[in-house]
Structures are given as C-alpha cells and as structure tokens.
Design a protein around this motif. Sequence first.
Motif, PDB file in Angstrom:
ATOM      1  N   SER A  27      71.033  52.655 -14.129  1.00  0.00           N
ATOM      2  CA  SER A  27      71.884  51.964 -15.099  1.00  0.00           C
ATOM      3  C   SER A  27      71.936  50.487 -14.775  1.00  0.00           C
ATOM      4  N   ASN A  28      72.289  49.663 -15.755  1.00  0.00           N
ATOM      5  CA  ASN A  28      72.444  48.250 -15.442  1.00  0.00           C
ATOM      6  C   ASN A  28      73.830  47.942 -14.878  1.00  0.00           C
ATOM      7  N   SER A  29      74.634  48.991 -14.698  1.00  0.00           N
ATOM      8  CA  SER A  29      75.899  48.826 -13.970  1.00  0.00           C
ATOM      9  C   SER A  29      75.643  49.298 -12.539  1.00  0.00           C
ATOM     10  N   SER A  30      75.815  48.401 -11.570  1.00  0.00           N
ATOM     11  CA  SER A  30      75.475  48.787 -10.191  1.00  0.00           C
ATOM     12  C   SER A  30      76.408  49.876  -9.689  1.00  0.00           C
ATOM     13  N   LEU A  31      77.655  49.846 -10.131  1.00  0.00           N
ATOM     14  CA  LEU A  31      78.577  50.899  -9.687  1.00  0.00           C
ATOM     15  C   LEU A  31      78.122  52.267 -10.187  1.00  0.00           C
ATOM     16  N   LEU A  32      77.782  52.287 -11.467  1.00  0.00           N
ATOM     17  CA  LEU A  32      77.331  53.535 -12.080  1.00  0.00           C
ATOM     18  C   LEU A  32      76.060  54.036 -11.398  1.00  0.00           C
ATOM     19  N   ARG A 106      89.355  57.194 -14.173  1.00  0.00           N
ATOM     20  CA  ARG A 106      88.757  56.537 -15.341  1.00  0.00           C
ATOM     21  C   ARG A 106      87.246  56.360 -15.156  1.00  0.00           C
ATOM     22  N   ILE A 107      86.862  55.827 -13.991  1.00  0.00           N
ATOM     23  CA  ILE A 107      85.428  55.608 -13.737  1.00  0.00           C
ATOM     24  C   ILE A 107      84.690  56.953 -13.692  1.00  0.00           C
ATOM     25  N   MET A 109      85.425  59.559 -15.422  1.00  0.00           N
ATOM     26  CA  MET A 109      85.246  60.008 -16.803  1.00  0.00           C
ATOM     27  C   MET A 109      84.060  59.281 -17.447  1.00  0.00           C
ATOM     28  N   TYR A 110      83.987  57.953 -17.226  1.00  0.00           N
ATOM     29  CA  TYR A 110      82.882  57.175 -17.811  1.00  0.00           C
ATOM     30  C   TYR A 110      81.543  57.644 -17.240  1.00  0.00           C
ATOM     31  N   THR A 111      81.534  57.913 -15.929  1.00  0.00           N
ATOM     32  CA  THR A 111      80.280  58.343 -15.289  1.00  0.00           C
ATOM     33  C   THR A 111      79.817  59.678 -15.872  1.00  0.00           C
ATOM     34  N   ASP A 113      80.531  60.929 -18.810  1.00  0.00           N
ATOM     35  CA  ASP A 113      80.084  60.725 -20.195  1.00  0.00           C
ATOM     36  C   ASP A 113      78.713  60.045 -20.237  1.00  0.00           C
ATOM     37  N   TYR A 114      78.507  59.141 -19.300  1.00  0.00           N
ATOM     38  CA  TYR A 114      77.203  58.453 -19.219  1.00  0.00           C
ATOM     39  C   TYR A 114      76.095  59.464 -18.897  1.00  0.00           C
ATOM     40  N   PHE A 116      76.153  62.655 -19.369  1.00  0.00           N
ATOM     41  CA  PHE A 116      76.002  63.557 -20.523  1.00  0.00           C
ATOM     42  C   PHE A 116      75.101  62.908 -21.585  1.00  0.00           C
ATOM     43  N   ARG A 118      72.820  60.689 -21.101  1.00  0.00           N
ATOM     44  CA  ARG A 118      71.442  60.679 -20.603  1.00  0.00           C
ATOM     45  C   ARG A 118      70.803  62.066 -20.793  1.00  0.00           C
TER      46      ARG A 118
ATOM     47  N   VAL B  75      92.616  59.864 -20.150  1.00  0.00           N
ATOM     48  CA  VAL B  75      92.693  60.469 -18.803  1.00  0.00           C
ATOM     49  C   VAL B  75      93.056  59.375 -17.816  1.00  0.00           C
ATOM     50  N   ASN B 123      79.602  53.486 -22.294  1.00  0.00           N
ATOM     51  CA  ASN B 123      80.182  53.810 -20.988  1.00  0.00           C
ATOM     52  C   ASN B 123      79.824  52.782 -19.915  1.00  0.00           C
ATOM     53  N   GLU B 124      78.615  52.234 -19.995  1.00  0.00           N
ATOM     54  CA  GLU B 124      78.259  51.160 -19.056  1.00  0.00           C
ATOM     55  C   GLU B 124      79.199  49.964 -19.270  1.00  0.00           C
TER      56      GLU B 124
END
Lengths: 320, 254
Positions: A27-32, A106-107, A109-111, A113-114, A116, A118, B75, B123-124
């Motif tokens: 991903s282009n988000s380093s955390l993700l 929160r993060i 949940m985003y991870t 969904d991300y 999913f 993909r 959430v 999401n990103e």
Amino acid sequence: MKLSFMYSFLKSDIDVIERELEMAIRSNSSLLNDASLQFIQAGGKRIRPVFVLLSAKFGDYDIEKVKHVAVALELIHMASLVHDDVIDDAETRRGKKTIKAIHGNRIAMYTGDYIFARSLEYMSAIESEEAHKILAETIVEVCLGEVEQIKDKYVMDQHVKTYFRRIKRKTALLIAVSCQLGGIAAGASKNVHRNLWLYGYYVGMSYQIIDDILDFTATEKELGKPAGGDLLQGNITLPVLFAREDKEIAELLESIYEDMPKEQLEVVLEKIKNSDAIEKSYKVSQAYLQKALKVVDRLPDQKIKKTLKDIALYIGKRKS
Amino acid sequence: MKNNTTIQQQTRELITGLKAKYQHPYLFSVISQPTFDEERVQLFIYLLKGQHTNYKKYLESALLMELALNTHEQVITNGPSLKERQLTVLAGDYLSGLYYKSVALLGDTPFLLRLSKAIRNVNESKIKLKLSEANSMKELLTIQSIIDDSMLVHVLQHFHLNDEIKIVSEGLIIKRLEVELENWKKRIITPFLLNLQAIAKKDKTESVLSLLENELDDRQIQFQTIVKKYWSASQEIVEYFRQQRKEQYLAEEG
C-alpha cells in the motif's frame, strides 16, 4: 507427520501464493503496509489456499489462473481475523500483538476493509459469475454465523442444530467454498465441484468440532491461549451441549460468566473432561470425516484423492 | 431539467428497497440502523439515470458498500457496550458481503474491480487522515476528497461520465469545506480539522478559520470555471444543486 508434508508437492505453487499475498497488501500507506505485512509474515496454516490448489487438480490446473482464487480466499480470511481481533478485544494473535492492540480499533477496521477490497480485486480476475455468486453468498453467511454466535452467547439450552448451523457458517463454509472455487477456477465439471464443496464442508465441520474439543483437552501451550476460553466467553460448543445431559454439570454451567475466577472455571472444565461429552463429540467429528472420505471416492480418479483423504484423516487426529 | 419530485420519489423507493435487503431482526435491534445521506443518493440517481437499464442495481451496490464503510466508522474504542461494538463490526462486514452479492448478481467483473480499487483508496486515505499525514491544505483536500467521492467517482467512471466527475468532485470539496467551517464555528473537532490545525500550526501565518475561508473562496471561483468549461454536462447538475440549496434555504427560513 506434519500437515504440510502431505502437500509438499505443491510447495513451489504455495510459494507463488505467499509472494502474491505479500504483493497484494502493498500500500502507499506505510502503516498499512507494515501492519498487513507483519500479519502475513506471522504465517498461518494457509489451509484455504491449499484446498483451492488441491481441488484445482481435478480440472485444467494452471497456477496463474487458480492463484487469484487462492489469494482472494486467504485475504478474506485475513480480513476477518483483523476484524475478529476488534470483536474479541484481542491483544495477541499467534503470539504477536494484533493490529488492534498496536494501532487501535479504527485502524484495525480500515486495515480489514482494505484487505477485503484487495481480495475482491483478486476475485475480479475470475470470469465465472457462478464463482462470484457462491463466494458472495458464503461471505454473507459467515457474517451471519458470527452474529448468531454473539446472540447465542451463554444460552446453555440451545439445540444442537443451532450449534451445527453456527459452525457451518463459522468454519465449514469457507473451506467448502475454497474447494469448490478451486474446481471452478480450473474448469472442473459441475458434478465435480459440487462434490468438492461437500468434501470441504464435511472436513470443515469435523475440523471445528475438533477445535471445540481441544479447547477442553489441550494445554495452554498447545492452544496458544488458556484452555476453556470458549466456554468462558459464552461460546456453547458440542462438548458443552453433550455435558449438559448430566444434571450436575448443567447446573454448574448455568453459573458460568465472563470474569469468573480461574479455579471455579477449572472445576467445570474438569467435570466436562471427565464426562463422556468429549468422546461423544469425537464420534460426531469422526462421522463427518467418514462422510468426507466417501465423497472423495465419488471424485474422478486422480492421484490427488489420496492427499484429500490423508488431510481429512490428519484433521481427525490433530492435537493443536 | 429532470423533475425533482420524481427523483425524490425514486430516492425514497431505492432506500426502502435497500433497507429491506439488509434487514436483520437481531442485528438492528441491538445497534442503530445505518443512515443514508439522502442528498447524496439523489445526486447518484440524478447522474446515473438513463445511463444503463440496470442503473439502480449499480447504485444499490455502491450504496451498500458506502453504508458498510460508514458503519465501520462507528467502531470506536470506548463505545457504548462491548456487544454493540462487536455487532457494529459485524454489521459493516455483513453489508460488505451484501455489496459483493449485489455486484455478483450484476455479473460485471470490471465494475467489481473498479469499486474494489475505490474501497482500497478510501481506506488508505482514512488512515492518512487519522494519522494527520497531510502537510498542506492541498494534500488534506486530496486525502479528504478520496474519502468523500471515491465511490461516486468510480461509478461515474464506469459509465464514462468524465465531465460530470470534474463538477461533482469540485462540488463535494466545496460541500466538505462548508461542513468543516460550520464544525469549526461550533467547536466540533473532526479528523479533517485536526489535520488542518496541525497545518496551521506549521504555517503560523494563517489560522484554521482563514485557511478554511480562503480555500472556500478559491474553490468557489474554481467551481465556476469548471462549470463554464463543462457547460453541457454541468447545467443540470448545477441547477440541481441550486434547487437543493433553495429548498434548504426556504426550509431554514421556515
């Protein structure tokens, strides 16, 4: 014998899947990137991709085609685990800190969904409308299974059919679909991929029943979590339902609550272990395995049939 | 111009149909029902009507996924109860599953690919916003725009409505700035405003309020330019927004 030895001939293809999984979560988000990569590298049995590949052997096997389904199914599984850690408020998974524990709900949940998203990107490489309908329906059912699990928590007098429906949705369906989609992606006939679904379903049911037994019989070291955790969380499993037939145990079970002291829980666990509930549960698990073996007999003659049988038998004997 | 009453009626019908699709007797007895941004649904209908015989199905799919993502926004760590938090996670997952089912029934895999990319981008960007990664107003608006319009834009791309995308994207940025300006005045601190506070702190020459007001002025000028450039595509949309604002104004005036 280790499970992975049974399908060691697939090693190079499983390596393809591993590499693809790592690419999938870039991903282009380093955390993700870091969070998902750590999650993937923590490993796992990769049982779903293995079933996809084994089942694809009943058709026109091409790793470049079937890898999309294999990766998609593993990603769906992973996305659900990331969200499950939020549901269970879990601090660790496979001995490592969860995304939820490190970065918060929160993060996580985003991870999830991300991942999913993909997985569906990978699935979009599959042209078969039937494959999408089957997988989509399965995802909905799996979610409903989890909702049911929460609804039925601490409900001790539930019917055994409720338990079977729940584990079908929780575990068996995704294994069944892994087998079926492997067949579909490789162009296997309808009769073959339906039987592959049945094989996966029976194996999945057996696998979950064994899992539920191990929650009582395995050690904390073997489980990677304290024994009796399911019961403490109010998840009523087959051994509990059988054990309830004993009035004394039934009364003890009514007193179960989430924060009950360990010593008190151990008394209940011992009673269940010493009852015939474990043996009865094993018998049910074995019955499912026998059905799985019979289904394999109905599949076309292929060398891979022996592997499917070996895996089913391994699941029946597993200790962790 | 297309009849607004008809659009409103169609919006209501679409929402009612969607609600029937995701109803679950237990799930939504414990947690609250997902809510729709009706104005947004109207805009979707307005833009897509006539693009495809099955346009409502496409719309339903996109809206289900938006609902799923919005549900997961609920959430939070210190939620009302553990059970509610657990069911909120599952409600979002359930809606995601229904979204996939809806797309699967359409049998349009390029659409699946397109929307999957949109979900990925959303999401990103949400993570970037949460981590306050924006270094400037421009960066912040890019991140926020992806969150606000990615699903809509990808649906429009699927139907090759490229001119409309430019107008809608710019219109949604203005809407976002207006909302955040209101939030700032009411001292409601959103992730967007947290990012903006950090930018203002670095900048030192401008306050959050002036950053918002200046950007809003610039964007309104930019919007007019875009409207002129893509006039043929824009007149109905602009008229639609104007009508919306007028109705809103009349309602506020009482």
